[in-house]
Design a protein around this motif. Sequence first.
Motif, mmCIF file in Angstrom:
data_model
loop_
_atom_site.group_PDB
_atom_site.id
_atom_site.type_symbol
_atom_site.label_atom_id
_atom_site.label_comp_id
_atom_site.label_asym_id
_atom_site.label_seq_id
_atom_site.Cartn_x
_atom_site.Cartn_y
_atom_site.Cartn_z
ATOM 1 N N THR A 90 8.928 101.492 -28.561
ATOM 2 C CA THR A 90 8.889 103.004 -28.301
ATOM 3 C C THR A 90 9.860 103.815 -29.209
ATOM 4 O O THR A 90 9.707 104.884 -29.673
ATOM 5 C CB THR A 90 9.001 103.046 -26.639
ATOM 6 O OG1 THR A 90 7.952 102.500 -26.217
ATOM 7 C CG2 THR A 90 8.647 104.631 -26.505
ATOM 8 N N THR B 44 3.070 109.364 -27.581
ATOM 9 C CA THR B 44 2.615 109.286 -26.433
ATOM 10 C C THR B 44 2.435 107.761 -26.002
ATOM 11 O O THR B 44 1.972 106.864 -26.537
ATOM 12 C CB THR B 44 1.122 110.085 -26.326
ATOM 13 O OG1 THR B 44 1.218 111.332 -26.637
ATOM 14 C CG2 THR B 44 0.460 109.697 -24.871
ATOM 15 N N ILE C 296 9.040 103.792 -15.948
ATOM 16 C CA ILE C 296 8.918 105.428 -16.600
ATOM 17 C C ILE C 296 10.202 105.726 -16.674
ATOM 18 O O ILE C 296 10.771 106.735 -17.707
ATOM 19 C CB ILE C 296 7.690 105.911 -16.101
ATOM 20 C CG1 ILE C 296 6.330 105.300 -16.385
ATOM 21 C CG2 ILE C 296 7.792 107.555 -16.351
ATOM 22 C CD1 ILE C 296 5.212 106.003 -15.663
ATOM 23 N N GLN D 183 12.023 107.582 -20.001
ATOM 24 C CA GLN D 183 12.242 108.879 -20.486
ATOM 25 C C GLN D 183 13.543 109.139 -20.716
ATOM 26 O O GLN D 183 13.909 110.036 -21.503
ATOM 27 C CB GLN D 183 11.638 109.667 -19.094
ATOM 28 C CG GLN D 183 10.008 109.713 -18.993
ATOM 29 C CD GLN D 183 9.520 110.166 -17.953
ATOM 30 O OE1 GLN D 183 10.264 110.139 -16.821
ATOM 31 N NE2 GLN D 183 8.422 111.042 -17.782
ATOM 32 N N ALA E 206 15.399 110.380 -24.604
ATOM 33 C CA ALA E 206 15.771 111.842 -24.620
ATOM 34 C C ALA E 206 16.924 112.027 -25.872
ATOM 35 O O ALA E 206 17.782 110.990 -25.953
ATOM 36 C CB ALA E 206 16.697 112.259 -23.288
ATOM 37 N N GLU F 139 10.158 113.378 -29.061
ATOM 38 C CA GLU F 139 9.553 113.866 -27.956
ATOM 39 C C GLU F 139 8.653 113.041 -27.376
ATOM 40 O O GLU F 139 7.339 112.597 -27.865
ATOM 41 C CB GLU F 139 8.557 115.227 -28.439
ATOM 42 C CG GLU F 139 7.697 115.890 -27.337
ATOM 43 C CD GLU F 139 6.705 117.074 -28.014
ATOM 44 O OE1 GLU F 139 5.698 117.437 -27.490
ATOM 45 O OE2 GLU F 139 7.344 117.449 -28.825
ATOM 46 N N LEU F 140 8.886 112.287 -26.276
ATOM 47 C CA LEU F 140 7.951 111.367 -25.550
ATOM 48 C C LEU F 140 7.121 111.770 -24.563
ATOM 49 O O LEU F 140 7.817 112.358 -23.460
ATOM 50 C CB LEU F 140 8.944 110.336 -25.057
ATOM 51 C CG LEU F 140 8.170 109.031 -24.391
ATOM 52 C CD1 LEU F 140 7.293 108.213 -25.250
ATOM 53 C CD2 LEU F 140 9.155 107.932 -23.597
ATOM 54 N N SER F 141 5.645 111.536 -24.213
ATOM 55 C CA SER F 141 4.764 111.842 -23.481
ATOM 56 C C SER F 141 4.541 110.806 -22.806
ATOM 57 O O SER F 141 3.945 109.718 -23.408
ATOM 58 C CB SER F 141 3.932 112.891 -23.823
ATOM 59 O OG SER F 141 4.142 113.866 -24.512
ATOM 60 N N ILE F 142 4.669 110.349 -21.554
ATOM 61 C CA ILE F 142 3.939 109.272 -20.892
ATOM 62 C C ILE F 142 2.949 109.510 -19.872
ATOM 63 O O ILE F 142 2.875 110.583 -19.032
ATOM 64 C CB ILE F 142 5.051 108.546 -19.736
ATOM 65 C CG1 ILE F 142 6.554 108.381 -20.867
ATOM 66 C CG2 ILE F 142 4.588 107.381 -19.246
ATOM 67 C CD1 ILE F 142 7.606 107.792 -20.219
#
Length: 261
Positions: free
Chosen positions: A46, A57, A66, A70, A74, A78-81
């Motif tokens: 990731t 994503t 999770i 996250q 940081a 830009e990580l979307s889970i």
Amino acid sequence: MNARPKKSFGQHFLHEKRYIERIVSAISPRTDDFVVEIGPGEGALTLPLLAAAHKLTAIELDTDLIPDLQARAAGVGELSIIHSDVLKVDFTALAHRHGVERLRIAGNLPYYISSPILFHCVEHAPAIQDMHFMLQKEVVDRMAAEPGSKVYGRLSVMLQLACRVEPLFVVPPGAFRPPPKVDSAVVRLIPLSKDQLPDADPERIHAIVKAAFAQRRKTLGNALKNVMDAPSILAADVDPKARAETLSPQDYVRLARVVME
């Protein structure tokens, strides 16, 4: 963080840097790519993927992983889970929702559910640019198998009719925590263009392939007797006395076309 791998999720966390770098290099993400990772785990892939693509994503079922994921992302990108079972994720809708034509999908797939995930992705192939997966080596061998091979089967036929299958390299058990009992391998899948796809009903193809390999020791005339008769098989220029593993993917397309007529 070193999370405790959960047997129920089939978790084996990749940790060896050399293989992480090889996988990221194979994917070669760019900043204009929309990358989706299945099962990020501790973030071994990731974070370097995020650093290269700037946004990513991830689909993760294990809620315990999770928050740390996250936190570690940081400042990297830009990580979307998406907290979900991947089999419930509509990849086509995901692409539309984000205004992108096609997704790039990657992941270290749990061995126990790898085939259902592969078939699920193939259902959304028009919305996918490519896929890079790490799987049990035996599964990758089946995916890329040629007719006549002992491991050639339903998975081989259905995937090869939808994608170009490119085995890349083997990853040994020691690259994971805990080490699995078998070798893994990385494979690249590139969905075929519309004009390369079979000119037959996909559901009919699947029904014929499924019936043929359900009784692979029988001749096609016997294995397919509930789907089509011997004259229909002959009409597709296929020998009813042949066995499922001797037919090419295109042979199954011809069989499906005869059924349609």
